[in-house]
Write a protein that holds these residues in place. Structure first.
Motif, PDB file in Angstrom:
ATOM      1  N   LEU A  68       0.812  -1.214   0.000  1.00 31.99           N
ATOM      2  CA  LEU A  68       0.000   0.000   0.000  1.00 31.99           C
ATOM      3  C   LEU A  68       0.852   1.274   0.000  1.00 31.99           C
ATOM      4  O   LEU A  68       0.465   2.286  -0.570  1.00 31.99           O
ATOM      5  N   GLN A  88      -0.938  -5.006   2.975  1.00 33.74           N
ATOM      6  CA  GLN A  88      -2.206  -5.627   3.345  1.00 33.74           C
ATOM      7  C   GLN A  88      -2.090  -7.103   3.007  1.00 33.74           C
ATOM      8  O   GLN A  88      -1.802  -7.479   1.866  1.00 33.74           O
ATOM      9  N   VAL A  94      -3.353  -5.532   8.164  1.00 32.17           N
ATOM     10  CA  VAL A  94      -2.365  -4.604   7.616  1.00 32.17           C
ATOM     11  C   VAL A  94      -1.163  -4.608   8.553  1.00 32.17           C
ATOM     12  O   VAL A  94      -1.310  -4.563   9.779  1.00 32.17           O
ATOM     13  N   ASP A 148      -6.771  -2.872  14.184  1.00 34.12           N
ATOM     14  CA  ASP A 148      -8.010  -2.818  13.400  1.00 34.12           C
ATOM     15  C   ASP A 148      -8.610  -1.418  13.476  1.00 34.12           C
ATOM     16  O   ASP A 148      -8.579  -0.775  14.525  1.00 34.12           O
ATOM     17  N   ASP A 151      -6.433   3.390   9.498  1.00 33.29           N
ATOM     18  CA  ASP A 151      -6.046   3.495   8.096  1.00 33.29           C
ATOM     19  C   ASP A 151      -4.580   3.906   8.037  1.00 33.29           C
ATOM     20  O   ASP A 151      -4.254   5.093   8.157  1.00 33.29           O
ATOM     21  N   THR A 153      -2.589   4.150   5.659  1.00 36.90           N
ATOM     22  CA  THR A 153      -2.211   5.017   4.542  1.00 36.90           C
ATOM     23  C   THR A 153      -2.528   6.483   4.808  1.00 36.90           C
ATOM     24  O   THR A 153      -2.108   7.354   4.048  1.00 36.90           O
ATOM     25  N   SER A 154      -3.254   6.776   5.884  1.00 33.08           N
ATOM     26  CA  SER A 154      -3.535   8.179   6.220  1.00 33.08           C
ATOM     27  C   SER A 154      -2.404   8.795   7.050  1.00 33.08           C
ATOM     28  O   SER A 154      -2.449   9.982   7.362  1.00 33.08           O
ATOM     29  N   TYR A 155      -1.398   8.005   7.377  1.00 33.15           N
ATOM     30  CA  TYR A 155      -0.253   8.502   8.140  1.00 33.15           C
ATOM     31  C   TYR A 155       0.898   8.808   7.196  1.00 33.15           C
ATOM     32  O   TYR A 155       1.077   8.156   6.170  1.00 33.15           O
TER      33      TYR A 155
END
Length: 178
Positions: A68, A88, A94, A148, A151, A153-155
């Motif tokens: 990702l 992922q 993840v 869980d 996200d 990918t938001s970091y």
């Protein structure tokens, strides 16, 4: 006179012993002389898949991990090299994976996902972050599961943080993979 002198010598020796103990416990300088090597394999779900009757595997599940985001570590307070990847797994989990990773050993090292850039201010790494747990080793390939509901990918970055002294050893900006 000799009794006073002996008392001062014993008192001085006791103070030195206490200072040495505090230094060893707090700063842990002994960690500079050894490495914690880790060589974790990429997690697999092969055991779970083999438990399913043959021919019932989900056709929509990818055969392997999907990358990702990825980034290269930069040195901060200590020399740090390697790659961080956000993967992922086929079962939906993840992980953040370090590959070819190496940094100095130190006290209370943890791994964070942070919204701060890898070359940003140390003070900003802990403004908005997710704790992935203690650093497993200062050398080697290792995996950190993302909780869980987070996200990854938001970091913006992944950081090796020294919780004892509030400094980053190294960090990697996470670039989305298209």
């Amino acid at each position: 006179m000799a009794l006073r002198r002996r008392t001062w010598i014993w008192l001085g020796a006791a103070v030195l012993v206490v200072l040495a103990a505090v230094t060893l416990i707090w700063f842990q300088p002994q960690k500079l002389f050894y490495d914690d090597r880790v060589n974790e394999a990429l997690p697999s779900v092969a055991a779970e898949e083999s438990a399913m009757p043959s021919g019932t595997a989900s056709p929509s599940a990818p055969a392997g991990p999907v990358e990702l985001a990825t980034g290269t570590f930069i040195s901060r307070e200590h020399d740090t090299v390697g790659t961080a990847k956000v993967l992922q797994l086929p079962d939906g989990r993840v992980i953040v994976r370090f590959e070819g990773f190496e940094t100095s050993n130190g006290p209370v090292l943890v791994v964070w996902l942070s919204k701060n850039q890898a070359n940003g201010d140390d003070d900003a790494f802990d403004d908005d972050y997710v704790d992935l747990g203690p650093l497993k080793g200062n050398i080697g390939d290792q995996n950190y599961e993302v909780p869980d509901g987070v996200d990854a990918t938001s970091y913006t970055s992944v950081v090796v943080w020294c919780d004892r002294f509030n400094v980053s050893f190294g960090a990697a900006d996470l670039q989305p993979v298209s």
